[in-house]
Design an enzyme around this catalytic site. Structure first.
Site, PDB file in Angstrom:
ATOM      1  N   CYS A 232       0.709  -1.108  -0.006  1.00 13.14           N
ATOM      2  CA  CYS A 232       0.050  -0.004   0.097  1.00 13.14           C
ATOM      3  C   CYS A 232       0.551   1.331   0.012  1.00 13.14           C
ATOM      4  O   CYS A 232       1.851   1.298   0.664  1.00 13.14           O
ATOM      5  CB  CYS A 232      -0.876  -0.099   1.341  1.00 13.14           C
ATOM      6  SG  CYS A 232      -1.989   1.234   1.135  1.00 13.14           S
TER       7      CYS A 232
ATOM      8  N   CYS B 228       0.561   4.850   6.793  1.00 11.26           N
ATOM      9  CA  CYS B 228      -0.163   4.331   8.243  1.00 11.26           C
ATOM     10  C   CYS B 228       0.943   3.831   9.298  1.00 11.26           C
ATOM     11  O   CYS B 228       1.427   2.761   8.831  1.00 11.26           O
ATOM     12  CB  CYS B 228      -1.398   3.564   8.358  1.00 11.26           C
ATOM     13  SG  CYS B 228      -2.291   4.173   6.963  1.00 11.26           S
TER      14      CYS B 228
ATOM     15  N   CYS C 154       0.431  -0.160  10.152  1.00 10.48           N
ATOM     16  CA  CYS C 154      -0.086  -1.082   9.327  1.00 10.48           C
ATOM     17  C   CYS C 154       0.835  -2.037   8.575  1.00 10.48           C
ATOM     18  O   CYS C 154       1.953  -1.532   8.189  1.00 10.48           O
ATOM     19  CB  CYS C 154      -0.842  -0.494   8.279  1.00 10.48           C
ATOM     20  SG  CYS C 154      -1.711  -1.556   7.086  1.00 10.48           S
TER      21      CYS C 154
ATOM     22  N   CYS D 253     -16.749  -8.755   5.674  1.00 11.40           N
ATOM     23  CA  CYS D 253     -15.983  -7.383   5.430  1.00 11.40           C
ATOM     24  C   CYS D 253     -14.738  -7.732   4.806  1.00 11.40           C
ATOM     25  O   CYS D 253     -14.160  -8.609   5.064  1.00 11.40           O
ATOM     26  CB  CYS D 253     -15.637  -6.714   6.866  1.00 11.40           C
ATOM     27  SG  CYS D 253     -17.016  -6.458   7.794  1.00 11.40           S
TER      28      CYS D 253
ATOM     29  N   CYS E  53     -19.682  -5.518   3.601  1.00 10.13           N
ATOM     30  CA  CYS E  53     -19.003  -4.308   4.014  1.00 10.13           C
ATOM     31  C   CYS E  53     -17.558  -4.454   3.436  1.00 10.13           C
ATOM     32  O   CYS E  53     -16.977  -5.393   3.309  1.00 10.13           O
ATOM     33  CB  CYS E  53     -18.741  -4.338   5.701  1.00 10.13           C
ATOM     34  SG  CYS E  53     -17.888  -2.782   6.078  1.00 10.13           S
TER      35      CYS E  53
ATOM     36  N   CYS F  63     -19.089   2.508   8.767  1.00  9.99           N
ATOM     37  CA  CYS F  63     -18.713   1.936   9.979  1.00  9.99           C
ATOM     38  C   CYS F  63     -17.288   2.727  10.094  1.00  9.99           C
ATOM     39  O   CYS F  63     -16.563   2.600   9.209  1.00  9.99           O
ATOM     40  CB  CYS F  63     -18.320   0.457   9.504  1.00  9.99           C
ATOM     41  SG  CYS F  63     -17.028  -0.398  10.710  1.00  9.99           S
TER      42      CYS F  63
ATOM     43  N   ARG G 290     -18.252  -2.260  18.165  1.00 14.65           N
ATOM     44  CA  ARG G 290     -17.436  -3.527  17.582  1.00 14.65           C
ATOM     45  C   ARG G 290     -16.005  -3.749  18.359  1.00 14.65           C
ATOM     46  O   ARG G 290     -15.108  -2.817  18.160  1.00 14.65           O
ATOM     47  CB  ARG G 290     -17.113  -3.613  16.286  1.00 14.65           C
ATOM     48  CG  ARG G 290     -16.918  -4.869  15.625  1.00 14.65           C
ATOM     49  CD  ARG G 290     -16.608  -4.896  14.102  1.00 14.65           C
ATOM     50  NE  ARG G 290     -17.567  -4.330  13.261  1.00 14.65           N
ATOM     51  CZ  ARG G 290     -18.662  -4.120  13.033  1.00 14.65           C
ATOM     52  NH1 ARG G 290     -19.503  -5.356  13.223  1.00 14.65           N
ATOM     53  NH2 ARG G 290     -19.544  -3.536  11.977  1.00 14.65           N
TER      54      ARG G 290
HETATM   55  N1  SAM Z   1      -6.591   0.762   3.069  1.00 18.45           N
HETATM   56  C1  SAM Z   1      -7.790   0.986   3.647  1.00 18.45           C
HETATM   57  C2  SAM Z   1      -7.845   2.081   4.433  1.00 18.45           C
HETATM   58  O1  SAM Z   1      -6.813   2.153   5.283  1.00 18.45           O
HETATM   59  O2  SAM Z   1      -8.800   2.553   4.864  1.00 18.45           O
HETATM   60  C3  SAM Z   1      -8.656  -0.331   4.311  1.00 18.45           C
HETATM   61  C4  SAM Z   1      -7.815  -1.269   4.898  1.00 18.45           C
HETATM   62  S1  SAM Z   1      -7.033  -0.814   6.490  1.00 18.45           S
HETATM   63  C5  SAM Z   1      -6.202  -2.075   7.147  1.00 18.45           C
HETATM   64  C6  SAM Z   1      -8.361  -0.885   7.729  1.00 18.45           C
HETATM   65  C7  SAM Z   1      -8.241  -0.437   9.192  1.00 18.45           C
HETATM   66  O3  SAM Z   1      -7.596  -1.352   9.873  1.00 18.45           O
HETATM   67  C8  SAM Z   1      -7.375   0.697   9.310  1.00 18.45           C
HETATM   68  O4  SAM Z   1      -8.060   1.890   9.190  1.00 18.45           O
HETATM   69  C9  SAM Z   1      -7.264   0.406  10.787  1.00 18.45           C
HETATM   70  O5  SAM Z   1      -7.933   1.171  11.641  1.00 18.45           O
HETATM   71  C10 SAM Z   1      -7.137  -0.655  10.896  1.00 18.45           C
HETATM   72  N2  SAM Z   1      -5.873  -1.525  11.388  1.00 18.45           N
HETATM   73  C11 SAM Z   1      -4.782  -1.524  10.348  1.00 18.45           C
HETATM   74  N3  SAM Z   1      -3.790  -2.109  10.955  1.00 18.45           N
HETATM   75  C12 SAM Z   1      -4.068  -2.275  12.105  1.00 18.45           C
HETATM   76  C13 SAM Z   1      -3.197  -2.971  13.449  1.00 18.45           C
HETATM   77  N4  SAM Z   1      -1.857  -3.350  13.437  1.00 18.45           N
HETATM   78  N5  SAM Z   1      -3.975  -3.016  14.681  1.00 18.45           N
HETATM   79  C14 SAM Z   1      -5.075  -2.468  14.851  1.00 18.45           C
HETATM   80  N6  SAM Z   1      -5.875  -1.859  13.666  1.00 18.45           N
HETATM   81  C15 SAM Z   1      -5.425  -1.859  12.714  1.00 18.45           C
HETATM   82 FE1  SF4 Z   2      -2.857   1.150   3.396  1.00 17.96          FE
HETATM   83 FE2  SF4 Z   2      -2.708  -0.031   5.674  1.00 17.96          FE
HETATM   84 FE3  SF4 Z   2      -3.203   2.418   5.634  1.00 17.96          FE
HETATM   85 FE4  SF4 Z   2      -5.074   0.861   4.695  1.00 17.96          FE
HETATM   86  S1  SF4 Z   2      -4.348   1.108   6.810  1.00 17.96           S
HETATM   87  S2  SF4 Z   2      -4.230   2.980   3.766  1.00 17.96           S
HETATM   88  S3  SF4 Z   2      -3.916  -0.772   4.017  1.00 17.96           S
HETATM   89  S4  SF4 Z   2      -1.196   1.363   5.001  1.00 17.96           S
END
Ligand code: SAM
Ligand code: SF4
Ligand code: DTB
Length: 313
Positions: free
Chosen positions: A48, A52, A55, A92, A124, A184, A256
């Site tokens: 990606c 973040c 992530c 989801c 979702c 959500c 949730r």
């Molecule tokens: N890329 C899209 C986005 O960021 O909106 C969708 C996938 S992203 C992985 C979905 C959500 O997963 C993120 O907004 C975050 O809140 C949650 N998430 C991701 N990594 C996480 C982690 N290591 N621990 C807890 N929540 C996490």
């Molecule tokens: Fe990409 Fe992870 Fe951020 Fe979603 S949460 S935008 S998958 S880096």
């Protein structure tokens, strides 16, 4: 409850009083035995472009999660069918995208939504930022809800993500709402924020019109290789307080209890249910990280005397 002062007042109540008020409100709006089970599937993992800091799927960090292409429709159908057999009522699907590109990939996502709806489950997706047109097409495909988290307070946001802003996220939430899809939207605890930051996130959610239909409260799953790999675990009673405060601020929402349950005791999870959580992510995997398996959750529900389900039957 709209202002930070409103949320603070409730959050700081003696814990028994806070839990009592949350459960009392929950009983007026929900069947307290009804804890929704949502299965998650990463339909496009890794690589990606966003940064973040929590992530596993960001291309900015070496996390050992390989990038994969978008899953086939058949595979999604199989996984969704299996999730339904195990007892999930919502499915989801997530993609490691900043935003979907129009074309064959987005068309396949629309087909995935149709497949899940045909199985008679709520559908979702979480795909990153959307245009109005994409939101409208998702609605037409039958999408129940769009997951798009604000993750943390506006002021803490730039410490966690620099490739987009809190307002970018809110713009997508508005596009989703204009298309008539339920939102959500929630956050992650344990990313170096203060308790006040967590309440500020709730204030941000309370400004949405209508408020989110479901609010995921994730505890950070620390991922090796990310800037947050060594973040301290969330203090359990702080989690319970936030769940109860969320319930009180959003009486009709599904609250949730999301990522991080595999590090929670059964007793802590039960306390979160008493404080107003009425949904879980279900199945042995979140997107890339582990989750308690269906058998463990079935045993937990049984131990709590909640309506039983039989995984595998
Ligand atoms: N890329 C899209 C986005 O960021 O909106 C969708 C996938 S992203 C992985 C979905 C959500 O997963 C993120 O907004 C975050 O809140 C949650 N998430 C991701 N990594 C996480 C982690 N290591 N621990 C807890 N929540 C996490
Ligand atoms: Fe990409 Fe992870 Fe951020 Fe979603 S949460 S935008 S998958 S880096
Ligand atoms: C949400 O709030 N939590 C889910 C779902 N929405 C998409 C994702 C949790 C991801 C946990 C880390 C992982 O599996 O990589």
């Amino acid at each position: 409850m709209k202002t930070l002062a409103d949320f603070e007042r409730v959050y700081r109540l003696p814990l028994p009083e806070l839990i009592f008020r949350a459960l009392d409100l929950q009983r007026r709006h929900h069947d307290v035995g009804d804890i929704q089970r949502c299965a998650l599937l990463s339909v496009k993992t890794g690589g990606c472009p966003e940064d973040c800091g929590y992530c596993a799927q960001s291309a900015h960090f070496k996390t050992g999660v390989p990038a994969t292409p978008l899953m086939s429709l058949d595979e999604v159908r199989d996984k969704a069918t299996r999730a339904k057999e195990l007892g999930a009522t919502r499915f989801c699907m997530g993609t490691a995208w900043r935003e979907p590109k129009d074309g064959p990939q987005f068309d396949r996502i629309l087909d995935m939504v149709r497949v899940v709806r045909e199985l008679d489950m709520e559908a979702c997706v979480t795909l990153g930022m959307l245009t109005d047109d994409q939101a409208r097409r998702l609605a037409e495909a039958g999408l129940t809800a769009y997951n798009h988290n604000l993750d943390t307070s506006r002021r803490h946001y730039p410490n966690i993500v620099t490739t987009r802003t809190c307002d970018d996220r809110i713009r997508t939430l508005h596009a989703v709402q204009r298309a008539g899809i339920s939102v959500c939207c929630g956050g992650i605890l344990g990313m170096g924020e203060t308790e006040e930051d967590r309440l500020m996130l709730l204030v941000e959610l309370a400004q949405l019109e209508p408020p989110p239909e479901s609010i995921p409260i994730n505890c950070l799953v620390p991922i090796a290789g990310t800037p947050l790999e060594n973040a301290a675990p969330v203090e359990p009673f702080e989690l319970v307080r936030l769940v109860a405060t969320t319930r009180l601020g959003f009486p009709t929402a599904r609250v949730r209890l999301s990522a991080g349950r595999d590090r929670m005791s059964r007793e802590l999870q039960a306390l979160c249910f008493l404080a107003g959580a009425n949904s879980i992510f279900f199945g042995d995997k979140l997107l890339t990280a582990p989750n308690p398996d269906a058998g463990e959750d079935a045993a937990l529900f049984r131990a709590l005397g909640l309506p039983e389900f039989s995984p595998g039957s």
